[in-house]
Design an enzyme around this catalytic site. Sequence first.
Site, PDB file in Angstrom:
ATOM      1  N   ASP A 142      54.299  29.599  22.529  1.00  0.00           N
ATOM      2  CA  ASP A 142      56.546  29.925  22.977  1.00  0.00           C
ATOM      3  C   ASP A 142      56.541  30.232  22.090  1.00  0.00           C
ATOM      4  O   ASP A 142      57.459  30.827  21.929  1.00  0.00           O
ATOM      5  CB  ASP A 142      56.389  28.260  23.654  1.00  0.00           C
ATOM      6  CG  ASP A 142      56.105  28.633  24.743  1.00  0.00           C
ATOM      7  OD1 ASP A 142      55.250  29.315  25.411  1.00  0.00           O
ATOM      8  OD2 ASP A 142      56.220  27.175  26.046  1.00  0.00           O
ATOM      9  N   ARG A 281      58.706  43.826  43.463  1.00  0.00           N
ATOM     10  CA  ARG A 281      57.561  44.008  43.431  1.00  0.00           C
ATOM     11  C   ARG A 281      57.317  42.603  42.105  1.00  0.00           C
ATOM     12  O   ARG A 281      58.482  42.968  40.949  1.00  0.00           O
ATOM     13  CB  ARG A 281      55.573  44.693  43.120  1.00  0.00           C
ATOM     14  CG  ARG A 281      56.412  45.755  44.392  1.00  0.00           C
ATOM     15  CD  ARG A 281      55.833  44.829  45.380  1.00  0.00           C
ATOM     16  NE  ARG A 281      54.983  45.435  46.709  1.00  0.00           N
ATOM     17  CZ  ARG A 281      56.165  45.905  47.952  1.00  0.00           C
ATOM     18  NH1 ARG A 281      57.325  45.807  48.046  1.00  0.00           N
ATOM     19  NH2 ARG A 281      55.674  47.237  48.088  1.00  0.00           N
TER      20      ARG A 281
END
Length: 373
Positions: A142, A281
């Site tokens: 992260d 999508r």
Amino acid sequence: MTKFKIGILTGGGDAPGLNAAIYGIVKTCLTRLDCEVIGYKLGYRGLYENDFVTLTDERISGILHRGGTILRNSNKDNLFNFPITDEHGNTTYQDVSSVAVENLQKEGVEILIVLGGDGTLTSARDFARKGVRVIGVPKTIDNDLASTDITFGFDTAVNIVTEALGRLHTTAESHHRVIITEVMGRNAGWIPLHAGIAGSADVILLPEFPYDIQKIVAKVKSRSEQGKHFTIIVAGEGAKPKDGDIVVSQIVKDSPDSVRLGGIAAKLAYDLTPLIDHEVRSVALGHTQRGGETSAFDRILSLRYAHHVATMIEQQQFGQMATLRNGKMCSESLEDVVGSSATGSTSKGTSKPVTPDHELVQVALGLGITFAD
């Protein structure tokens, strides 16, 4: 220097570069410090159960490029709040850290090197408070630790997401679709920011900048008017709408980090579909961002950390974490890295969020990318 014994453990989620760091620490310590190195299995659980393996030159051969960790990880075992189940099946949470300290003493381990993120390093700080000679090494894909410029694993994750975006571009363009790609990062937007720019995304949704769905609609329509009948959206897993909240995939009660994010891409696809004339999508890259071979950048970074760990040992800089500041290796007190709050908790001030004035935010805006904020 008299020969001594060092222990290593890896905690929290796995990350590319952990094996490289293990490799570097073992190689450097064996050759430079002439000491013995053991590795505890499954993070702090191995320390509690005294389950370890001797890390020799032969055992670490060939692991430099590999993702994951040969020591294996656990992100559920906080020895300062550890679940104990009695013969009746009743579970209570107890401080068993003294057992870990006794195991270190029994095996003659003089220094414990802990590789992990905020939760793992918080326990490292707490063991330092108990007199254990601890050195921390930052690990998180992260890249959200304020105490260091960059953590290993981040570059590999960004590369994986960037490659995925390139593949999604071709199918989105072929079918005139909007594709929303969900990426990791928890409450920090560094992965979607970097990968979104490198992967030529049209919309980047960051946890730090709550989004307005109408601005996403406007971007999609604007692209269609320009003859661009597809849109690529990158969403950090912690992204949320201005009038909503983060999407939680599950609650893991026996984990120190119990809230697991996930599902923002699917939610946004559902919300966006009735508002535009495109098929939408969603794709969640998930743990593919953590696996595979470690990038060259992360391998070098891990080895730099490993080299500095040996320096810290020589200079007896215990209770500290190796850090990278302005391109140079240095160290910082674990008390400052994770905060000095109560055992088992970290300070929010130790995180590193994306800010509106960050250079890459301005780069993205200059490229016509919208954050929909």
